[in-house]
Structures are given as structure tokens and as C-alpha cells.
Design a protein around this motif. Sequence first.
Motif, PDB file in Angstrom:
ATOM      1  N   GLN A   6      33.010   9.574  12.516  1.00 34.28           N
ATOM      2  CA  GLN A   6      32.333  10.361  11.495  1.00 34.28           C
ATOM      3  C   GLN A   6      32.417  11.824  11.893  1.00 34.28           C
ATOM      4  OE1 GLN A   6      31.458   9.030   8.861  1.00 34.28           O
ATOM      5  NE2 GLN A   6      29.954  10.221   7.822  1.00 34.28           N
ATOM      6  N   SER A  10      27.922  14.611   9.729  1.00 37.30           N
ATOM      7  CA  SER A  10      27.693  13.257   9.252  1.00 37.30           C
ATOM      8  C   SER A  10      27.397  12.363  10.441  1.00 37.30           C
ATOM      9  CB  SER A  10      28.915  12.735   8.505  1.00 37.30           C
ATOM     10  OG  SER A  10      29.145  13.505   7.368  1.00 37.30           O
ATOM     11  N   LEU A  13      27.314   7.482  12.125  1.00 41.47           N
ATOM     12  CA  LEU A  13      28.021   6.514  12.946  1.00 41.47           C
ATOM     13  C   LEU A  13      27.623   6.596  14.399  1.00 41.47           C
ATOM     14  CD1 LEU A  13      31.661   6.272  11.611  1.00 41.47           C
ATOM     15  CD2 LEU A  13      29.799   4.660  11.384  1.00 41.47           C
ATOM     16  N   ALA A  45      30.650   2.840   2.288  1.00 43.69           N
ATOM     17  CA  ALA A  45      31.398   3.466   3.375  1.00 43.69           C
ATOM     18  C   ALA A  45      32.505   4.362   2.830  1.00 43.69           C
ATOM     19  CB  ALA A  45      31.983   2.392   4.297  1.00 43.69           C
ATOM     20  N   GLY A  48      31.059   7.453   1.136  1.00 41.67           N
ATOM     21  CA  GLY A  48      30.605   8.440   2.107  1.00 41.67           C
ATOM     22  C   GLY A  48      31.746   9.246   2.689  1.00 41.67           C
ATOM     23  N   THR A 272      26.682   6.197   4.686  1.00 38.02           N
ATOM     24  CA  THR A 272      27.326   5.597   5.851  1.00 38.02           C
ATOM     25  C   THR A 272      26.342   4.774   6.659  1.00 38.02           C
ATOM     26  OG1 THR A 272      28.830   7.486   5.934  1.00 38.02           O
ATOM     27  CG2 THR A 272      28.741   6.082   7.872  1.00 38.02           C
ATOM     28  N   VAL A 284      33.318   0.005   8.665  1.00 33.90           N
ATOM     29  CA  VAL A 284      33.034   1.415   8.388  1.00 33.90           C
ATOM     30  C   VAL A 284      34.078   2.294   9.068  1.00 33.90           C
ATOM     31  CG1 VAL A 284      31.366   3.269   8.704  1.00 33.90           C
ATOM     32  CG2 VAL A 284      30.577   1.008   8.033  1.00 33.90           C
TER      33      VAL A 284
END
Length: 331
Positions: A6, A10, A13, A45, A48, A272, A284
Motif C-alpha cells: 500500500q 494508505s 495494509l 480492494a 481502493g 482496503t 489484497v
Amino acid sequence: MASPLQPPDSPALSQPSLSSDAPVSAGKATSLLPPAQMLVGLGLAVAGVVAFSFRPVIIKLAYRYDVDPVTLIMLRMVFALPFFLGMALWSRGGKGERSPIAGRDLALTVALGVTGYYAASFCDFLGLRYVSAGMGRLLLFLYPTIVVVLSALFLGKRIGLREVVALVVSYAGVALVVWSEIGTGHPDFATGAALVFMGAFLYSIYLVGSSRVVQRIGSMRFTAYAMTAACLCCILQFLVLRPLAALDLPLPVYGLSAVMAVVCTVLPVLMTAEALRRVGPNLVALSGAIGPVSAAVFGYLVLAEPMGWLQLAGAALTVAGVMIISLWKTA
């Protein structure tokens, strides 16, 4: 450590879930998941990743109105700050997250937020003045490979043959794209590429340093506090370096900043995180491969950036190398 697929801003993850529900185990067979859960999780996923990959395109569009990076990143964080403050308040009622945070953990959270979300994002904003949106997203996508190197240097993690192959493949892909753009892009292309890569490096430091803190204070509190610290740094930077008259900007700049904050920052974090809860990190991580490609497509469609076979081949190599590392780490 969870899958590091990620990009900056973000954080989902690196923190498995924003929900009190237990996330799907990384080793759980995907065939055991209900079809509806699989479909919704993968949809979240992918959404995102695509939403975040539109961010460099919005930054490039805003630069057409002659706004400087200091002002633009401040506007983005001003629009995002209320959401992260709300997350901070909500996390106080979460299971296992009601105990006070130790002073050392709070200081580490703030420091990591400033490094991973403020400094990394600022380097990205600066670099995107000189490189294409697709190139910027590709360079950011390298940070899982940097995490591997930093983990070997500072955490004693051994680098095996698979990681070596992944590193060679990833950087060969970037070298191919850089070679294809040298002499055809901005005169300060090398400076821009170095700045974006520095952003990826700073975010890698955040990933390596945050794993143990997250375990102690909880994922949602960590995300909310770290992002709030980053937002405040961006606002303070503007107040120190720019007069208030700098806010006399065309209305589209404010609209683009709001879209960047909500659609490309807040929503990817939440989508996510929910995808991780539903389908686990392996699927993901797979969706993360769409990021550089979607950014290149957006750049081509919206900004008329070139997208030849050299760019596509280099992107494919970079994605392949990162996926080798990320999927092996989450297996």
C-alpha cells in the motif's frame, strides 16, 4: 509484518483491520470464502487501489492552476483532517483500544506519522512537478523492495534468492521506464524521480518501524493519530512558509484538493481495511498490482501522457518483482 503493498497515505495494509472483527487469516484458503464475501472483498480492494492511483493525476491537474506543493498538500490535509479526527474519537471505544497510550508509543506514532505520511507525501508532491503520473506511481510502488533491504539491515532479516530475483526484476523494470523517459520529459526529470523515490524510502522506514507499535496500541488508533500528526505538520508548514494570501486560488483547486482528500486518501484506507477483513492480505496484495497500470492509464486518458510499449514493459517487470516479494511475505 503484513503485506506492504500500500502506497503512502494508505496505511491499511500495515495495520490489518479497522474493525473489531477478526481478519481473514493470510493462510486461509480462498476457496473456503463465500462467493459473495470474495466478490465484495475483491471489489473493495480493487476500488481502493484504483482510487489511490488517481491521486497523482489530480495533483498534476491542480498544478495547471499554478498552485505550489506546500499549499496543495496543506489543502488536501485540511479536507482529510476531520475524517482522521473522527477515527481517533471512534477508536477510543474500540475493543482493546481503551487503555491509555504510553508516552513512548505516542511519540513513536507521531514520529512515524510525520515520516511516513508528511515527509513521504511532500517528496511525492514535489517530485510530481517533474515526472509523469504513471512514472511517479511506479516509483512509489517500489517501497516493498526497500522494506526488504531495510529489514535485512536493521532487523536481521535474511535476504534469500527469491528476494534477490525480485529486486533485480523490479529495478530492471524501473530502469527501462526511466530510460524511455530520459530526454523526452521535464528537464528536471531526474530530480523529480529522486524525490518520488525518496518518498517511497521514507514510507518504507515507517513500515519497518511501525509494526511493533501497532501491536501495542491498536491499528485504528495508530492510523488516526499518525495521520492527524501528518495533517497538522502540513498545515503548520503552510502557515510558516506561505502568507494567507496564497489561499487566493481558483475554485477548481479547492475541488481537486477535496477529491484528493476524500476519494484518494480516506476512502482507500477504509476500503482496503475492509477488504483485508473479508479476504485477507494475499488477495489484497494481488489487487495492488493494478495500481501502476491504472495510474498510467489515467495519465494517458486525462493528461495525455505517453504510454508506449517500453513504459508498459517496464511497469510489468516492476509489478512482477514487487508481487514476488509481497505474495511470498503474505503466504
